[in-house]
Design a protein around this motif. Structure first.
Motif, mmCIF file in Angstrom:
data_model
loop_
_atom_site.group_PDB
_atom_site.id
_atom_site.type_symbol
_atom_site.label_atom_id
_atom_site.label_comp_id
_atom_site.label_asym_id
_atom_site.label_seq_id
_atom_site.Cartn_x
_atom_site.Cartn_y
_atom_site.Cartn_z
ATOM 1 N N UNK A 178 0.831 -1.216 0.000
ATOM 2 C CA UNK A 178 0.000 0.000 0.000
ATOM 3 C C UNK A 178 0.859 1.256 0.000
ATOM 4 N N UNK A 179 0.569 2.136 -0.923
ATOM 5 C CA UNK A 179 1.013 3.526 -0.878
ATOM 6 C C UNK A 179 -0.267 4.337 -0.973
ATOM 7 N N UNK A 180 -0.688 4.960 0.132
ATOM 8 C CA UNK A 180 -2.023 5.547 0.152
ATOM 9 C C UNK A 180 -2.194 6.680 -0.858
ATOM 10 N N UNK A 181 -1.096 7.259 -1.353
ATOM 11 C CA UNK A 181 -1.241 8.275 -2.397
ATOM 12 C C UNK A 181 -1.831 7.676 -3.669
ATOM 13 N N UNK A 182 -1.605 6.378 -3.894
ATOM 14 C CA UNK A 182 -2.174 5.732 -5.074
ATOM 15 C C UNK A 182 -3.675 5.504 -4.934
ATOM 16 N N UNK A 245 5.898 7.340 -6.908
ATOM 17 C CA UNK A 245 4.678 6.768 -7.471
ATOM 18 C C UNK A 245 3.845 7.826 -8.199
ATOM 19 N N UNK A 246 3.880 9.056 -7.718
ATOM 20 C CA UNK A 246 3.203 10.137 -8.445
ATOM 21 C C UNK A 246 3.870 10.357 -9.800
ATOM 22 N N UNK A 247 5.208 10.339 -9.813
ATOM 23 C CA UNK A 247 5.921 10.448 -11.090
ATOM 24 C C UNK A 247 5.506 9.310 -12.011
ATOM 25 N N UNK A 248 5.377 8.107 -11.464
ATOM 26 C CA UNK A 248 4.951 6.976 -12.279
ATOM 27 C C UNK A 248 3.600 7.207 -12.924
ATOM 28 N N UNK A 249 2.685 7.859 -12.206
ATOM 29 C CA UNK A 249 1.356 8.112 -12.752
ATOM 30 C C UNK A 249 1.379 9.173 -13.845
ATOM 31 N N UNK A 369 -1.927 22.701 -13.391
ATOM 32 C CA UNK A 369 -1.729 22.238 -12.015
ATOM 33 C C UNK A 369 -2.810 21.228 -11.661
ATOM 34 N N UNK A 370 -2.376 20.048 -11.245
ATOM 35 C CA UNK A 370 -3.281 19.018 -10.753
ATOM 36 C C UNK A 370 -3.168 19.007 -9.235
ATOM 37 N N UNK A 371 -4.252 19.330 -8.560
ATOM 38 C CA UNK A 371 -4.245 19.398 -7.106
ATOM 39 C C UNK A 371 -4.575 18.029 -6.532
ATOM 40 N N UNK A 372 -3.584 17.413 -5.893
ATOM 41 C CA UNK A 372 -3.775 16.082 -5.328
ATOM 42 C C UNK A 372 -4.745 16.146 -4.161
ATOM 43 N N UNK A 373 -4.626 17.199 -3.355
ATOM 44 C CA UNK A 373 -5.604 17.477 -2.307
ATOM 45 C C UNK A 373 -6.463 18.621 -2.814
ATOM 46 N N UNK A 408 -12.457 7.840 0.319
ATOM 47 C CA UNK A 408 -11.148 8.109 0.883
ATOM 48 C C UNK A 408 -10.145 7.144 0.270
ATOM 49 N N UNK A 409 -8.843 7.493 0.403
ATOM 50 C CA UNK A 409 -7.801 6.691 -0.236
ATOM 51 C C UNK A 409 -7.830 5.238 0.235
ATOM 52 N N UNK A 410 -7.907 5.025 1.543
ATOM 53 C CA UNK A 410 -7.894 3.649 2.051
ATOM 54 C C UNK A 410 -9.145 2.888 1.641
ATOM 55 N N UNK A 411 -10.264 3.569 1.618
ATOM 56 C CA UNK A 411 -11.501 2.926 1.176
ATOM 57 C C UNK A 411 -11.352 2.422 -0.253
ATOM 58 N N UNK A 412 -10.830 3.265 -1.126
ATOM 59 C CA UNK A 412 -10.630 2.890 -2.520
ATOM 60 C C UNK A 412 -9.674 1.705 -2.645
ATOM 61 N N UNK A 413 -8.592 1.730 -1.879
ATOM 62 C CA UNK A 413 -7.596 0.656 -1.968
ATOM 63 C C UNK A 413 -8.121 -0.660 -1.412
ATOM 64 N N UNK A 414 -8.931 -0.602 -0.357
ATOM 65 C CA UNK A 414 -9.508 -1.839 0.191
ATOM 66 C C UNK A 414 -10.457 -2.470 -0.826
#
Length: 480
Positions: A178-182, A245-249, A369-373, A408-414
């Motif tokens: 898990x990388x929660x930014x993903x 990982x952001x660079x990867x995206x 500009x892409x705002x991550x938050x 939320x990030x964790x919800x999406x990843x689960x």
């Protein structure tokens, strides 16, 4: 239509902060949405001698910090939770855990599916994985998925050792790092934004991009994480994983790909092309800093924080110029920075185009500009203006109906873990390349004694971070 999922979750570290602050609220959201309903159970394990009832009380208490649902709904959710006191080194405890999981599988008809979640210190990952395998916790009829939180090692050697221990028990296809930014909405939307905007995608190369900037800034200091930061620092904590990982995206080829294997191959190819660093290159292209008090002397300096050495040389700020040896990106600086005690929290990607980009129909020197938050409901800015109000017609954003903006990030990843979707997780081959790169920086810094502290709390970081860009005629887009 919502498809209900079934699984037994075994959360190692079930009494801890991560579980109560991130995992249980995310599972509750899935429960309310119907993705988890009747056919799931959660076993929390830790050394503490808790009862099932007390464990459920802690779960409900944690939910009340985030939700205003009725207590009956929360109690209905908590009935799916069970607790077992557990010593990670005791084989008998794993046998008891196996029996409890089997009992709950029958009770909740969970389809023999298992999610083993490591919400514990990384030094225990290998031990737990080995015992899961040797004591026969894995089922034959359902799936067995191992979820690992960062940090995954603290350098290439330790990461290799850790991966070797885990891979003896679980194949790579069953490991979810898990990388929660993903799991964040904007990061997951980047491929769609690129694929749905032909002009933008045509401009995403070294002919038209002047530079790409990634900023992960925090206004807070290390707070109660001084002990952790003394062993990690921002280079390991933020750059090696989240920023890479952001660079990867943003930089991987073929944004239209949907197959996980193709997507990860593109990312692996990108990270394997990281331009090799020399010690002298580290001196030229990377800056580190450590926060001092503020101008009024009211904030603690890093060296005054709890569990921090008075002469600590750990960095709380990093800025750097990352480059790739690929046909697409050769010569384009990826300027990255992350720091504590900056003026405000800001997580963003700034794509700076040159004056040739009008060849593909984009105004010269445009900055997207892409705002991550998300800030004030806006997700994309063009030259500092909400893209919907900018008058630009070359970019479109996925419609609200296409993406669940509430997740939320964790919800999406689960959800991805339950679905077996590995797109938004980190593979070992990617980690190996990024650790090798980061180790070069860390090893160089460990040979030198920095002049710390070197930036005031509430500032944009050390002056050298500005000079890093200025010497190539560039400047940071986000500047207080």
């Amino acid at each position: 239509m919502v498809t209900e999922k079934s699984a037994i979750f075994i959360i190692f570290g079930g009494s801890g902060d991560l579980a109560h602050r991130k995992l249980y609220p995310s599972l509750f959201r899935l429960y309310k949405s119907g993705i988890l309903k009747d056919h799931f159970a959660v076993i929390g394990t830790a050394r503490r001698p808790w009862s099932d009832d007390y464990f459920r009380e802690t779960v409900i208490t944690s939910l009340k910090d985030y939700f205003d649902d009725s207590e009956d709904i929360m109690k209905g959710f908590a009935k799916h939770f069970f607790y077992q006191s557990h010593d990670v080194n005791d084989s008998e405890h794993y046998i008891a855990l196996k029996n409890l999981a089997a009992k709950l599988d029958d009770q909740f008809e969970a389809g023999h599916n298992r999610v083993y979640y490591m919400a514990i210190a990384p030094r225990f990952f290998g031990t737990v994985a080995e015992h899961i395998n040797s004591e026969g916790l894995k089922t034959e009829d359902g799936y067995n998925r191992l979820v690992i939180e960062k940090p995954f090692g603290r350098d290439l050697d330790s990461a290799c050792e850790l991966n070797g221990n885990i891979s003896k028990a679980f194949p790579e296809d069953d490991i979810y790092r898990i990388d929660h930014y993903l799991g964040k909405e904007m990061i997951q939307d980047i491929p769609h934004i690129r694929a749905n905007n032909p002009k933008l995608e045509a401009a995403m190369n070294n002919k038209y991009v002047s530079n790409i900037q990634i900023t992960l800034a925090e206004s807070l200091g290390v707070e109660d994480r001084g002990g952790y930061y003394e062993t990690a620092g921002v280079l390991r904590d933020m750059v090696q994983n989240h920023i890479m990982q952001i660079i990867g995206a943003i930089a991987s080829d073929d944004p239209e790909a949907t197959d996980a294997k193709i997507i990860h191959k593109n990312k692996t190819d990108l990270f394997s092309s990281l331009k090799e660093l020399t010690p002298e290159g580290v001196d030229d292209d990377f800056v580190r800093g450590q926060y001092d008090t503020d101008q009024l002397g009211e904030e603690k300096a890093y060296r005054q924080e709890d569990n921090v050495a008075e002469d600590s040389n750990i960095e709380t700020f990093v800025a750097g110029n990352i480059q790739f040896d690929t046909e697409r990106w050769s010569g384009v600086p990826f300027y990255v920075r992350s720091g504590k005690r900056m003026p405000e929290k800001s997580s963003r990607i700034d794509i700076v185009f040159n004056d040739k980009v009008d060849e593909v129909g984009i105004k010269p020197n445009t900055v997207i500009t892409l705002l991550i938050e998300r800030v004030n409901g806006n997700s994309i800015l063009i030259n500092g203006i909400n893209y919907k109000e900018s008058g630009q017609d070359f970019i479109s954003f996925p419609e609200e109906a296409e993406f669940d903006k509430a997740r939320e990030a964790y919800e999406s990843l689960i959800i991805d873990i339950l679905s077996g979707n590995r797109v938004h997780f980190t593979l070992w081959d990617e980690l190996r390349s990024t650790w090798k790169y980061i180790d070069t920086i860390r090893n160089r810094w460990d040979e030198q004694t920095p002049d710390f502290p070197n930036y005031l709390s509430g500032s944009m970081g050390p002056d050298a971070a500005e000079i890093l860009l200025e010497r190539n005629g560039n400047s940071w887009v986000w500047d207080d």
